[in-house]
Scaffold this motif. Structure first.
Motif, mmCIF file in Angstrom:
data_model
loop_
_atom_site.group_PDB
_atom_site.id
_atom_site.type_symbol
_atom_site.label_atom_id
_atom_site.label_comp_id
_atom_site.label_asym_id
_atom_site.label_seq_id
_atom_site.Cartn_x
_atom_site.Cartn_y
_atom_site.Cartn_z
ATOM 1 N N HIS A 39 -10.369 98.175 8.034
ATOM 2 C CA HIS A 39 -10.282 97.220 9.126
ATOM 3 C C HIS A 39 -10.392 95.774 8.645
ATOM 4 N N PHE A 40 -9.860 94.869 9.466
ATOM 5 C CA PHE A 40 -9.842 93.450 9.143
ATOM 6 C C PHE A 40 -11.238 92.851 9.335
ATOM 7 N N SER A 41 -11.477 91.735 8.673
ATOM 8 C CA SER A 41 -12.665 90.926 8.952
ATOM 9 C C SER A 41 -12.320 89.936 10.059
ATOM 10 N N PRO A 42 -13.327 89.397 10.756
ATOM 11 C CA PRO A 42 -13.029 88.401 11.790
ATOM 12 C C PRO A 42 -12.217 87.222 11.266
ATOM 13 N N GLN A 43 -12.494 86.767 10.042
ATOM 14 C CA GLN A 43 -11.735 85.648 9.503
ATOM 15 C C GLN A 43 -10.307 86.044 9.190
ATOM 16 N N ASP A 44 -10.114 87.294 8.776
ATOM 17 C CA ASP A 44 -8.751 87.793 8.558
ATOM 18 C C ASP A 44 -7.936 87.680 9.841
ATOM 19 N N VAL A 45 -8.558 88.053 10.970
ATOM 20 C CA VAL A 45 -7.865 88.010 12.249
ATOM 21 C C VAL A 45 -7.510 86.578 12.625
ATOM 22 N N VAL A 46 -8.472 85.658 12.468
ATOM 23 C CA VAL A 46 -8.209 84.256 12.796
ATOM 24 C C VAL A 46 -7.060 83.721 11.949
ATOM 25 N N ASN A 47 -7.121 83.976 10.661
ATOM 26 C CA ASN A 47 -6.103 83.448 9.751
ATOM 27 C C ASN A 47 -4.728 84.063 10.019
ATOM 28 N N ARG B 86 -1.146 88.083 26.475
ATOM 29 C CA ARG B 86 -2.135 87.398 25.638
ATOM 30 C C ARG B 86 -3.433 88.191 25.596
ATOM 31 N N GLN B 87 -3.841 88.756 26.745
ATOM 32 C CA GLN B 87 -5.059 89.556 26.772
ATOM 33 C C GLN B 87 -4.865 90.858 26.011
ATOM 34 N N CYS B 88 -3.713 91.487 26.181
ATOM 35 C CA CYS B 88 -3.436 92.750 25.493
ATOM 36 C C CYS B 88 -3.480 92.566 23.979
ATOM 37 N N ALA B 89 -2.935 91.458 23.508
ATOM 38 C CA ALA B 89 -2.967 91.195 22.068
ATOM 39 C C ALA B 89 -4.394 91.112 21.551
ATOM 40 N N GLU B 90 -5.299 90.622 22.381
ATOM 41 C CA GLU B 90 -6.698 90.525 21.971
ATOM 42 C C GLU B 90 -7.316 91.908 21.789
ATOM 43 N N TYR B 91 -6.912 92.852 22.635
ATOM 44 C CA TYR B 91 -7.400 94.221 22.444
ATOM 45 C C TYR B 91 -6.876 94.781 21.122
ATOM 46 N N GLY B 92 -5.640 94.433 20.774
ATOM 47 C CA GLY B 92 -5.114 94.852 19.492
ATOM 48 C C GLY B 92 -5.913 94.285 18.334
ATOM 49 N N LYS B 93 -6.348 93.036 18.451
ATOM 50 C CA LYS B 93 -7.168 92.422 17.401
ATOM 51 C C LYS B 93 -8.503 93.134 17.274
ATOM 52 N N LEU B 94 -9.088 93.538 18.408
ATOM 53 C CA LEU B 94 -10.344 94.284 18.343
ATOM 54 C C LEU B 94 -10.138 95.610 17.614
ATOM 55 N N GLY B 95 -8.986 96.232 17.831
ATOM 56 C CA GLY B 95 -8.675 97.449 17.098
ATOM 57 C C GLY B 95 -8.596 97.203 15.601
ATOM 58 N N LEU B 96 -8.032 96.069 15.217
ATOM 59 C CA LEU B 96 -7.975 95.718 13.798
ATOM 60 C C LEU B 96 -9.367 95.556 13.210
ATOM 61 N N LEU B 97 -10.320 95.117 14.046
ATOM 62 C CA LEU B 97 -11.693 94.925 13.598
ATOM 63 C C LEU B 97 -12.485 96.224 13.547
ATOM 64 N N GLY B 98 -11.927 97.302 14.120
ATOM 65 C CA GLY B 98 -12.605 98.589 14.084
ATOM 66 C C GLY B 98 -13.282 98.988 15.377
ATOM 67 N N THR B 99 -12.861 98.398 16.500
ATOM 68 C CA THR B 99 -13.461 98.702 17.799
ATOM 69 C C THR B 99 -12.549 99.608 18.621
#
Length: 637
Positions: free
Chosen positions: A85-93, A401-414
C-alpha cells in the motif's frame, strides 16, 4: 439553510475590487448543471449582487485516470504488488494538480479581474479559494444565483448551471457553491432547534424497526425471528478471537445527532456478551462530533447502538473507533470524515460545498468553534458506514471527486464499507426518477444509492433467514420491512474487477426492464458487492430491546469479519487487506461465499431485480463464509 447568519456568512458588503466583465458566451462552455431539480422548493428571488460567496475551485488532479490500475495493483490477489500500500505522502504526490493546471486557472482568474492577492491555495494544491460578490461570481462563470424557499421556512441558494472557458475546463473539476442542492429539509422540530438546515439531512440514516420488542433472550433455534450474535456466528462460520488488537483498527462512522447510549450497550452486553459490560468506543470527534444523550429514542440512538453492539460483540476484545462527525448545530457530510482521515483532501475556510458539507469553524450559536478537522487521524484499516444518499442528488463532478478519495483510501490499505440502501431499486424514501433523471413522485426510473455506487467502496446489501428456516438453510434477499438496495450506477463505469460478473448476470439472467428504467448498457458499475443478514436484529435502544432491519445491520457485520481477517494477518506479520473488491470477485475466492439465489429488491412499482446464481444486483456475490475466507486472505502476501 437560512440566509441570515449562515455558517459561510453571506455579507452585504461589496468587495473593493473591480467586477469581472461578462465573458463572451462563445468563449464559455457549460461545466456543470444541477443534477436534480428540487422537489417542494420554490425559487423565490435573485440573490443580492453585493452578497459575498466563498468561491472554491476544485482543480483537476493528476493521474486520476490511473487510479483504478494503481488500486488493482495493491488489491488484486494475483498482483505481484498485492498489499504494498501507498504512504500518505505517496498519495499526495501522485494526485496533486499539475503546475500547468495551477498556472492556467490562476491566470484565468487574474485576467477576469480577481486580483492575485485575493487567491489562496490549499496545501495539497487541490483547491483555489477566494471570496467574491454575487455580481463578480455571476460574471466570472456566467451563472445566476437564486434563493430557494421551502414551506418550512428553510432557505438555500444555488444556480442551475455555470460555465468556464473551454480551455480552462480540463483544469477544473468543480466550482462551489454552485449547482449542488440539498433536497431534503429537517423536521419542524429540527428547524426550531437549529439555526439552519444541517447538511447531513441529505444523508439516508437509520435502520428500520417493525415496532416489535424482544422481551426474552432468543436462542439459536429461532434466528428466523430474532438475530443475535450467535445467529451471525452460525450463519457465517465466524470463529476467531482477536490477538493483535494493539495493532488493528476498526472505525464506525456516525453522523451527529445520531449517538449511542452507554446504558444500551451495557444492556446488550449483559444479555449476549457479559464480559464486555462497561466497554465503550474510543471517541474520535470530527468537526465537533459529540455522543449526545439529550435526545433519546430509536431515531437518534438506533443506528449507533446497532452498529456498536454488533461490531463490539463480533470482534471482542477489539477496541473500536467511533468516528462521530459533525456538531449538533450544523451536522456533516461524507466529505467531512474524509477530510479527517486525509488532510490533503481537506480544504480551508469552509472550502467544502455549503449545501452538502458541514462548514467549520461554525459561527452559529452553540456551533463548534474549533478548526475544521483535517487529517486528525490515520485512516482505520476498516471503516463501516451505514449511511447513504441518492446518486441523483449529487452532480457527477461532486460524486467523482468523493469517489476518487475512497480509491485513495484503498491505496492506503483501508477497507471502506457502505450499506447499499433499504428501498430496493428506489432511492431514499422510495423516490424514483423521471425520464430526465430527476426525482419525481411518479418516477419510473431506478434511483441508485451513493456512495454505494462508487466502484472504490465495498457496497453491502441485506439478506434474511427466511421465515421457517434455520441458520443451516440458504438465506434469501431481505424482503422483511426493507429491501436490499441494488442496481446499476448512472454515473460510474463498470470497474475491471466486476466486468465478468456483471456481463454474466446481464447475459444469463437479463432483467425484464428497459433502458428507460435502468442503465442496462453493460458498462455501468453494479452494486452491492456482497451481503450479510439485515433482518430481525435484537438491539437495545433507549432501554428496551427492539427488532431492527436494514443494510445498516449488514455493513458493520461485514466490517467485523474483515477486521478479524486483518487481525489474523497482522498476527502473521502481514498488513491489512485494504480494498477487498478485486479479491472477492476473483475466481479463487468464489467458494468463500454463500450464493443467494432467492428474493428480490422491489421498488419503483416493479419487482426490482432478482437474486440468482452468481453475482446479482440484489445481494452481490453473496454472504461470507468466514472460515473459508480467512485462509484465502492469509495466503496472500
Amino acid at each position: 439553510m437560512r440566509l441570515q447568519g449562515i455558517a459561510w456568512a453571506l455579507s452585504l458588503v461589496a468587495l473593493a475590487s473591480a467586477v469581472p466583465s461578462r465573458q463572451r458566451r462563445s468563449d464559455l462552455v457549460v461545466h456543470e448543471r444541477r443534477a436534480a431539480e428540487p422537489l417542494d422548493w420554490v425559487r423565490s428571488r435573485r440573490l443580492e449582487p453585493t452578497a459575498i460567496l466563498p468561491m472554491r475551485l476544485g482543480l483537476a488532479q493528476s493521474n486520476l485516470d490511473k487510479l483504478e490500475d494503481m488500486l488493482m495493483s495493491v488489491s488484486h490477489p494475483l498482483s505481484p504488488s498485492y498489499g504494498k500500500h501507498f504512504s500518505p505522502q505517496d498519495v499526495v504526490n501522485t494526485f496533486a494538480p499539475s503546475g500547468e493546471t495551477v498556472a492556467r486557472v490562476t491566470e484565468w482568474l487574474v485576467e477576469s479581474g480577481i486580483a492575485k492577492e485575493r487567491l489562496r491555495m490549499s496545501a495539497s494544491k487541490g483547491w483555489i479559494a477566494f471570496n467574491a460578490t454575487v455580481e463578480e461570481a455571476e460574471a466570472l462563470i456566467d451563472a445566476e444565483y437564486h434563493v430557494y424557499t421551502h414551506e418550512s421556512g428553510a432557505e438555500q441558494i444555488g444556480c442551475q448551471s455555470y460555465s468556464v472557458p473551454e480551455s480552462i475546463r480540463p483544469h477544473i473539476e468543480l466550482i462551489k457553491p454552485s449547482v449542488h442542492f440539498l433536497h431534503r429539509v429537517p423536521s419542524p422540530d429540527q428547524l426550531q432547534k437549529r439555526a439552519f438546515e444541517r447538511p447531513s439531512t441529505h444523508i439516508r440514516t437509520g435502520p428500520k424497526t417493525d415496532g416489535r420488542k424482544v422481551t426474552i433472550t432468543p436462542s439459536l433455534e429461532n434466528c428466523d425471528e430474532t438475530i443475535t450474535l450467535d445467529c451471525l456466528r452460525a450463519l457465517y462460520s465466524i470463529d476467531h478471537t482477536p490477538v493483535s488488537t494493539d495493532k488493528n483498527t476498526f472505525g464506525i462512522l456516525e453522523f451527529t445527532p445520531q449517538a449511542f447510549l452507554q446504558s444500551d450497550l451495557d444492556m446488550f452486553f449483559a444479555n449476549f456478551s457479559p464480559s464486555q459490560v462497561g466497554t465503550k468506543p474510543i471517541l474520535i470527534s470530527i468537526d465537533g462530533g459529540v455522543d449526545q444523550t439529550d435526545d433519546q429514542g430509536f431515531d437518534t440512538n438506533g443506528e449507533s447502538d446497532l452498529d456498536l453492539q454488533y461490531a463490539f460483540g463480533l470482534t471482542n476484545p477489539q477496541p473500536i473507533l467511533l468516528l462521530q462527525t459533525g456538531d449538533l448545530v450544523e451536522g456533516a457530510s461524507f466529505n467531512n470524515w474524509l477530510d479527517a482521515v486525509d488532510g490533503s483532501f481537506c480544504t480551508f475556510e469552509g472550502g467544502d460545498d455549503p449545501t452538502q458539507d458541514g462548514i467549520y469553524p461554525d459561527p452559529l450559536p452553540g456551533g463548534f468553534k474549533g478548526p475544521e478537522s483535517c487529517g486528525i487521524l490515520t485512516p482505520p484499516f476498516v471503516v463501516s458506514a451505514s449511511y447513504g444518499s441518492d446518486e441523483a442528488s449529487a452532480t457527477r463532478a461532486y460524486a467523482a471527486r468523493q469517489c476518487a478519495e475512497y480509491g485513495k483510501l484503498g491505496l492506503l490499505g483501508t477497507t471502506v464499507l457502505y450499506s447499499s440502501g433499504d428501498d430496493g431499486v428506489a432511492g431514499n424514501g422510495g423516490v424514483c426518477l423521471n425520464a430526465n433523471g430527476q426525482p419525481a413522485r411518479n418516477g419510473k426510473r431506478f434511483n441508485p444509492d451513493f456512495p454505494a455506487s462508487c466502484p472504490f467502496v465495498t457496497a453491502v446489501g441485506a439478506t434474511q433467514v427466511n421465515p421457517g428456516s434455520t441458520v443451516n438453510d440458504p438465506e434469501g434477499a431481505c424482503e422483511q420491512v426493507i429491501f436490499s438496495g441494488g442496481g446499476f450506477s448512472n454515473f460510474f463505469e463498470i470497474p475491471d474487477y466486476q466486468t465478468a460478473a456483471v456481463n454474466s448476470f446481464l447475459k444469463n439472467h437479463p432483467p425484464p426492464f428497459t433502458s428507460a428504467q435502468f442503465n442496462n448498457s453493460g458498462k455501468a458499475r453494479g452494486f452491492p458487492d456482497l451481503s450479510a443478514n439485515g433482518a430481525n436484529y435484537a438491539v437495545a435502544v433507549a432501554g428496551e430491546f427492539v427488532l431492527v432491519f436494514g443494510t445498516s445491520c449488514s455493513a458493520p457485520v461485514v466490517g467485523s469479519m474483515i477486521t478479524l481477517i486483518n487481525d489474523a494477518r497482522l498476527a502473521a506479520g502481514k498488513g491489512p487487506v485494504g480494498f477487498i473488491n478485486p479479491a472477492i470477485y476473483s475466481e479463487k475466492f468464489s467458494s468463500a461465499f454463500h450464493d443467494i439465489t432467492t428474493g428480490g429488491n422491489k421498488g419503483c412499482n416493479t419487482p426490482g431485480f432478482t437474486s440468482t446464481e452468481g453475482w446479482d444486483p440484489v445481494t452481490g456475490v453473496g454472504t461470507p463464509n468466514f472460515t473459508a475466507l480467512l485462509p484465502l486472505f492469509l495466503e496472500l502476501p
